[in-house]
Scaffold this motif. Structure first.
Motif, PDB file in Angstrom:
ATOM      1  N   PHE A   1       0.996   4.611  -2.589  1.00 49.87           N
ATOM      2  CA  PHE A   1       0.923   5.986  -2.102  1.00 49.87           C
ATOM      3  C   PHE A   1       2.139   6.779  -2.587  1.00 49.87           C
ATOM      4  CE2 PHE A   1       1.581   9.280   1.181  1.00 49.87           C
ATOM      5  CZ  PHE A   1       0.398   9.976   1.004  1.00 49.87           C
ATOM      6  N   GLU A   2       3.306   6.152  -2.555  1.00 49.42           N
ATOM      7  CA  GLU A   2       4.528   6.798  -3.057  1.00 49.42           C
ATOM      8  C   GLU A   2       4.406   7.118  -4.541  1.00 49.42           C
ATOM      9  OE1 GLU A   2       8.363   5.020  -2.287  1.00 49.42           O
ATOM     10  OE2 GLU A   2       7.654   4.380  -0.309  1.00 49.42           O
TER      11      GLU A   2
ATOM     12  N   GLU B   1      -0.440  -0.168 -10.504  1.00 43.74           N
ATOM     13  CA  GLU B   1       0.552   0.901 -10.385  1.00 43.74           C
ATOM     14  C   GLU B   1       0.411   1.919 -11.512  1.00 43.74           C
ATOM     15  OE1 GLU B   1       4.215  -1.546  -8.248  1.00 43.74           O
ATOM     16  OE2 GLU B   1       4.068  -1.517 -10.440  1.00 43.74           O
TER      17      GLU B   1
ATOM     18  N   MET C   1       0.825  -1.200   0.000  1.00 50.34           N
ATOM     19  CA  MET C   1       0.000   0.000   0.000  1.00 50.34           C
ATOM     20  C   MET C   1       0.866   1.259   0.000  1.00 50.34           C
ATOM     21  SD  MET C   1      -3.103   0.710  -0.163  1.00 50.34           S
ATOM     22  CE  MET C   1      -4.373   1.839   0.238  1.00 50.34           C
ATOM     23  N   ILE C   2       1.980   1.227   0.757  1.00 48.68           N
ATOM     24  CA  ILE C   2       2.870   2.389   0.809  1.00 48.68           C
ATOM     25  C   ILE C   2       3.443   2.648  -0.578  1.00 48.68           C
ATOM     26  CG2 ILE C   2       5.021   3.280   1.782  1.00 48.68           C
ATOM     27  CD1 ILE C   2       3.773   2.896   4.279  1.00 48.68           C
ATOM     28  N   GLY C   3       3.744   1.591  -1.311  1.00 52.68           N
ATOM     29  CA  GLY C   3       4.285   1.750  -2.655  1.00 52.68           C
ATOM     30  C   GLY C   3       3.335   2.500  -3.571  1.00 52.68           C
TER      31      GLY C   3
ATOM     32  N   THR D   1       4.476  10.958  -5.820  1.00 51.36           N
ATOM     33  CA  THR D   1       5.540  11.296  -6.775  1.00 51.36           C
ATOM     34  C   THR D   1       4.951  11.860  -8.064  1.00 51.36           C
ATOM     35  OG1 THR D   1       6.984   9.603  -5.855  1.00 51.36           O
ATOM     36  CG2 THR D   1       7.518  10.386  -8.068  1.00 51.36           C
TER      37      THR D   1
END
Length: 193
Positions: free
Chosen positions: A5-6, A132, A1-3, A10
């Motif tokens: 959000f990053e 993604e 999940m953090i990926g 970005t």
């Protein structure tokens, strides 16, 4: 999940397609005279970018990559984007005539908006998964919407301001403001590391 959000942050702020990538500047300068038309253009670009990202992901991975036709990707992506823009133009003209009139020539120019093609190519070049790629495209399009809306707000105030010199009204002040916004967004550059 953090990926995810990053990826979103970005695309949305750190590597904003307009202010860091310098793509999609034509509609930013051309349609940002009023907040309503800027919001309409931003939403139209957002819709086209998301739909184009979905379609091109499956076309690229299902056809171009499978049959070793990757060299055709730019042409195919442009055709898909142009078709989607025609669809959006028909819908906006039929259901939102005032918006269609305010966007004028710039609505069909979404087809040549390099921000859309840039987003699609970034998804492919970074070998992003479907989820993604959608998060990236949403971040890019939301960043475009943010910039065009902020830009239109600033332009409206500057055009009405008695303190803006006559020689700077219109496009000159727009270019100066876009440069200042790009410098301000450079402050986010360290967040992506």
């Amino acid at each position: 999940m953090i990926g995810l959000f990053e990826i979103f942050i970005t695309a949305f702020i750190v590597q904003n397609i307009v202010l860091a990538g310098f793509l999609g500047i034509c509609p930013i300068i051309g349609v940002s005279k009023k907040q309503s038309s800027a919001l309409g253009m931003g939403l139209a670009v957002m819709f086209v970018m998301m739909m184009a990202s979905i379609i091109t992901y499956f076309v690229y991975h299902g056809i171009l990559d499978t049959f070793d036709l990757r060299f055709m990707r730019t042409v195919v992506f442009i055709l898909i984007t142009a078709s989607l823009v025609q669809f959006v133009e028909i819908i906006v003209k039929k259901f939102f005539p005032p918006l269609y009139k305010s966007l004028g020539l710039f609505l069909p120019l979404i087809a040549t908006n390099c921000a859309i093609l840039g987003a699609i190519l970034l998804n492919v070049d970074r070998s992003l998964s479907f989820v993604e790629a959608m998060v990236n495209s949403f971040g890019i399009s939301a960043g475009f919407l943010l910039v065009i809306f902020i830009f239109s707000t600033l332009r409206e105030r500057l055009d009405m301001s008695p303190h803006t010199p006559k020689g700077f009204k219109g496009v000159p002040i727009a270019l100066i403001v876009s440069g200042i916004m790009a410098i301000a967004f450079m402050g986010f550059a360290g967040m992506g590391s």
